[in-house]
Scaffold this motif. Structure first.
Motif, PDB file in Angstrom:
ATOM      1  N   ARG A   1       0.834  -1.202   0.000  1.00  0.00           N
ATOM      2  CA  ARG A   1       0.000   0.000   0.000  1.00  0.00           C
ATOM      3  C   ARG A   1       0.867   1.250   0.000  1.00  0.00           C
TER       4      ARG A   1
ATOM      5  N   TRP B   1      -3.412  -3.482  -1.924  1.00  0.00           N
ATOM      6  CA  TRP B   1      -4.170  -2.291  -2.319  1.00  0.00           C
ATOM      7  C   TRP B   1      -5.120  -2.525  -3.486  1.00  0.00           C
TER       8      TRP B   1
ATOM      9  N   ASN C   1     -10.359  -3.222  -1.126  1.00  0.00           N
ATOM     10  CA  ASN C   1      -9.414  -2.121  -1.340  1.00  0.00           C
ATOM     11  C   ASN C   1      -9.444  -1.628  -2.779  1.00  0.00           C
TER      12      ASN C   1
END
Length: 303
Positions: free
Chosen positions: A81, A106, A111
């Motif tokens: 991330r 991510w 996400n």
């Protein structure tokens, strides 16, 4: 009974009036455009200011340490991330920040859905609204600002800058910046001075690839959206001037992980002390290098 002649414009008079109006419009339009761009640049500067404050608020709550530019997976095998999900809680977007799952990558699961959220704060008003979707992940939220992680040795070599700062370099031959990769940075560890070190800067227009203001109709390799760990970048600039093969360019030549904006004459940058400056594209390469390094022992302008 005699009729009074009607008063009217002659054709010549009408043409003269039209010509005068056209001249006035021609004089006013550039002024209007300049005012509009000045307002957009100020708004862009304010966006960076908000992020600068956010990262300092984070540091206040975390032992005076700025967050890492990106975090890798627990095994270290992949980029997990960016710093941006951390910032959400400090820019009044905590409702979105709470949706972020730090246990997954991510671009997976919830996400990836969260990464598609568009934030006004992550977009420079001067940058285009129309952009290509990411070839891998679809339409992600714009991310026109990136952390300045480091500067590569080859930037020094290509620009004939002596004294590459060996101390504090990473394994891939980079001199670290204010927001280094993988680990947090204590504010006191920025020995070049927080007011002399760039923390965040514009790399606008991604994921569409731009060179000198023109879209190439393809996507960049890195930084596809605000949540992408590669929204940060290491300054390279060696072959960024693709018009001249092998030429060097310090900014505004390509937005593929380099300093790039849609402002005239330079880019906005947030320093490690939270202040925001407009850096001219005429800056000397050695001065820019000094502004990027956090522990280089160099002084901006000493070139």
């Amino acid at each position: 009974m005699l009729q009074r002649p009607r008063r009217a414009f002659t054709l010549i008079e009408l043409l003269v009036v039209i010509a005068i109006i056209a001249i006035l419009i021609g004089l006013l339009l550039p002024a209007v455009q300049k005012v509009r761009e000045a307002a957009a640049r100020m708004s862009c500067s304010n966006n960076l200011k908000q992020f600068g404050l956010a990262l300092h608020n984070y540091a206040s709550a975390n032992d005076s340490k700025l967050p890492a530019s990106r975090i890798n997976s627990p095994s270290g095998a992949s980029k997990w991330r960016s710093w941006t999900p951390i910032a959400l809680a400090y820019v009044e977007q905590d409702n979105v920040g709470k949706l972020w799952d730090n246990t997954i990558k991510w671009n997976t699961g919830t996400n990836l859905t969260t990464s598609q959220t568009q934030f006004k704060l992550f977009k420079c008003p001067s940058a285009p609204d129309s952009r290509l979707p990411s070839p891998s992940y679809g339409a992600l939220g714009f991310g026109d600002y990136g952390s300045v992680n480091a500067i590569r040795r080859r930037f020094y070599t290509a620009n004939n800058i002596p004294n590459f700062p060996v101390a504090g370099t990473a394994v891939d031959d980079e001199a670290i910046g204010a927001l280094q990769k993988v680990k947090d940075t204590p504010i006191l560890a920025i020995t070049d001075g927080t007011s002399n070190t760039i923390m965040l800067a514009e790399d606008a227009g991604r994921p569409s690839l731009y060179q000198k203001g023109k879209s190439l109709g393809v996507a960049t390799a890195d930084g596809h959206g605000w949540a992408d760990p590669d929204c940060g970048f290491s300054v390279d600039g060696v072959q960024a001037d693709l018009v001249t093969v092998g030429g060097t360019c310090v900014m505004n030549c390509t937005n593929d992980s380099e300093f790039y904006s849609f402002h005239t004459g330079g880019i906005n940058a947030c320093m490690a002390d939270g202040s925001v400056r407009f850096i001219r594209d005429s800056i000397a390469p050695a001065t820019l290098a000094a502004l990027v390094t956090a522990t280089g022992g160099d002084i901006p302008g000493d070139n």
